[in-house]
Scaffold this active site. Structure first.
Site, PDB file in Angstrom:
ATOM      1  N   SER A   6       0.924  -1.347  -0.194  1.00  0.00           N
ATOM      2  CA  SER A   6       0.010   0.062  -0.068  1.00  0.00           C
ATOM      3  C   SER A   6       0.866   1.212   0.018  1.00  0.00           C
ATOM      4  O   SER A   6       2.140   1.238  -0.068  1.00  0.00           O
ATOM      5  CB  SER A   6      -0.809   0.090   1.292  1.00  0.00           C
ATOM      6  OG  SER A   6      -0.020   0.385   2.506  1.00  0.00           O
ATOM      7  N   LYS A   7       0.153   2.442   0.042  1.00  0.00           N
ATOM      8  CA  LYS A   7       0.985   3.629  -0.174  1.00  0.00           C
ATOM      9  C   LYS A   7       2.321   3.970   0.913  1.00  0.00           C
ATOM     10  O   LYS A   7       3.214   4.350   0.779  1.00  0.00           O
ATOM     11  CB  LYS A   7      -0.063   4.871  -0.090  1.00  0.00           C
ATOM     12  CG  LYS A   7      -0.984   5.185  -0.856  1.00  0.00           C
ATOM     13  CD  LYS A   7      -2.288   4.802  -0.964  1.00  0.00           C
ATOM     14  CE  LYS A   7      -2.754   3.418  -0.986  1.00  0.00           C
ATOM     15  NZ  LYS A   7      -3.652   2.757  -1.579  1.00  0.00           N
TER      16      LYS A   7
END
Length: 495
Positions: free
Chosen positions: A257-258
């Site tokens: 994820s980010k």
RNA sequence: GCCCCCAUCGACCAGCGGCCUAGGUCGCCACCCUUUCAAGGUGGAAACACGGGUUCGAAUCCCGUUGGGGGCACCA
């Protein structure tokens, strides 16, 4: 084994929230490979039912990413097709019509519970250790209660009525047989109280209408599948086959994820990765053959089989991607490499955009010098920046290399030698400098290290004889003079 | 809490009951080549999570345990 007698129709269904995440790209890639391998159709559909969350800009970013990656779609935005439109925000009527049919047929019902009530009951259920889903209360409303709610003008959501018991099973294309007890699934909402159709409805209606027969998606959506199968059946659709891909993991083994840093296609593009390398790498994340790892697009299409896809998650290993990207860079010819490198040099302000004729010429000369030294295009400025502008001398490199006693003498002799070369050329430069090294009894390493620092500002760069030849006599002599001066100060101070 | 999924070197993949003293690739280490750095070449260390079955035989099949992940919205 698997029977594809129906023409395969698959889709990529991104929610446009900006540049695509590599995890989603892998999912799209597998769909694309599946379609291309079977000669099927790859549909692109934009899942933007929640209009408030998505922007036009994000939508364009999605299309741009797919184009850059070379994942072309046969039906979808901007190319059209038999099932237009391909943006869910423009297909509302279909969903509402389907919801109406479901309610009319007694398969769905109006729910007058407010958000507040729902939240409260959910929390209470959790506190009492019961399952937190909807309890089905509006299913059992009497005529009078309904009339009363309608009277007070209360708005309603539409919920799908899920059978209370029974088992629903299906054969997952990648995971295998999956059975779900229907008592685990509550009556989920398909239309919001403000009239907006919800995800499950939209997906099922569209997959039905667009005749999607294979749904391959992330396994985070796996528990949605029984709901969607139920909806398909209620709507009288042919139920597609489902396949669920495991997550792509970050280095900490948590879903990528980010917070793992750069995960969007824009990031990879800006980081100097080539689309072919990214595609190759992503394809091998969860699927692969034993023999080859460097596979062209055609080879991937040729060999890809959904049934070979792993049901276990894979970690995104940047090291391997970097290596692979380097391999792809080496496969480029010099012209292509020069072309691709330009934007990265321009981004550092080393050349103009578009480059002048001289600059373009220099980039072209630089290409073969940097080809085996780069893993990412973004490394080019560090390798050949000195070709375009006079670099700052790295203090650490100066301290280490220029401070040595023999260096001022070496640089002075080099200057003299280079001043006399005729004609000016790489061969001559090399010959002259090697002669000096020999005269001074210096090993090549000792002799040429200082030259790197003088010319490139650092000890790591493209080969120095080429650089000197390309920079020209005048500029080379000036850089040597500067380095010699610095070297005198350093060696004097140190010794 | 309940439901579901997953488990081979550090990483990715091969392995579909005997060909496994477990193979390839990235990374790592060493050496060679060499004007730095790379690239290239050669070699090396490195894994079947655990416990029970089934079988003449299990990395491969079954069951548990442990560990990881996902889901249980009027988000997608």
């Amino acid at each position: 084994m698997m029977d594809y007698n129906r023409a395969v129709r698959v889709r990529a269904a991104p929610a446009p929230s900006g540049s695509l995440h590599v995890g989603n790209v892998r999912t799209f890639l597998y769909n694309w490979l599946f379609a291309r391998h079977t000669g099927g159709t790859f549909v692109l559909r934009i899942e933007d039912t929640d209009v408030s969350r998505f922007t036009e800009e994000a939508y364009r970013a999605v299309l741009e990413d797919l184009r850059w990656l070379g994942l072309d779609w046969d039906e979808g935005p901007e190319v059209g097709g038999a099932h237009e439109p391909y943006r869910q925000s423009e297909r509302r009527q279909f969903y509402l019509e389907a919801a109406g049919r479901l309610v009319g047929g007694g398969k769905a019902y109006r729910c007058y519970c407010t958000a507040g009530e729902l939240k409260q009951r959910r929390e209470q259920a959790q506190a009492e250790r019961r399952k937190p889903g909807y309890d089905g209360r509006c299913r059992r409303l009497t005529q009078e209660q309904v009339a009363a709610f309608e009277q007070e003008g209360r708005s309603y959501a539409v919920r799908f009525q899920v059978p209370d018991e029974g088992v629903l099973d299906y054969e997952d294309l990648v995971v295998g047989k999956i059975a779900t007890h229907l008592d685990q699934i509550d009556d989920f909402a398909i239309v919001r109280s403000d009239g907006a159709p919800l995800y499950h409805l939209a997906v099922v209606v569209d997959d039905g209408l667009m005749e999607i027969n294979h749904v391959i998606r992330g396994d985070d959506l796996m528990s949605n599948t029984p709901k969607q199968i139920l909806l398909h059946e209620a709507l009288g659709n042919a139920v597609p086959a489902f396949g669920h891909l495991p997550q792509v993991l970050g280095p900490d083994r948590k879903p990528l994820s980010k917070r793992h840093g750069s995960t969007s296609i824009t990031d990879f593009r800006a980081g100097g990765y080539l689309p072919g390398a990214l595609i190759n790498f992503l394809a091998l994340l969860g699927w692969g053959t034993s023999d080859d790892t460097l596979l062209s697009r055609d080879e991937l299409v040729d060999r890809f089989e959904v049934r070979d896809v792993h049901s276990s998650p894979a970690m995104f290993d940047t090291k391997k991607l970097d290596w692979m990207n380097g391999e792809y860079i080496r496969m480029l010819d010099d012209c292509e490499l020069a072309e691709l490198t330009q934007p990265f040099l321009a981004a550092e302000g080393l050349i103009d955009q578009p480059p002048s004729a001289v600059q373009a010429q220099n980039v072209q000369h630089a290409a073969p010098l940097i080809k085996t030294r780069m893993r990412r295009l973004s490394e080019a400025p560090g390798l050949v920046g000195g070709l375009f502008t006079r670099p700052e001398i790295d203090p650490a490199a100066a301290e280490k290399v220029l401070s040595v006693e023999h260096v001022p003498e070496l640089l002075r002799r080099a200057s003299v030698g280079l001043a006399e070369i005729e004609p000016w050329g790489k061969e001559q430069v090399e010959a002259a400098l090697r002669a000096i090294a020999e005269e001074m009894g210096l090993k090549p390493r000792k002799a040429f290290g200082p030259l790197y620092v003088a010319v490139s500002g650092t000890t790591v760069s493209a080969p120095v004889f080429d650089l000197i030849a390309l920079i020209g006599r005048q500029e080379s002599l000036e850089r040597l003079a500067i380095a010699e001066q610095l070297s005198r100060e350093l060696s004097g101070a140190v010794t």
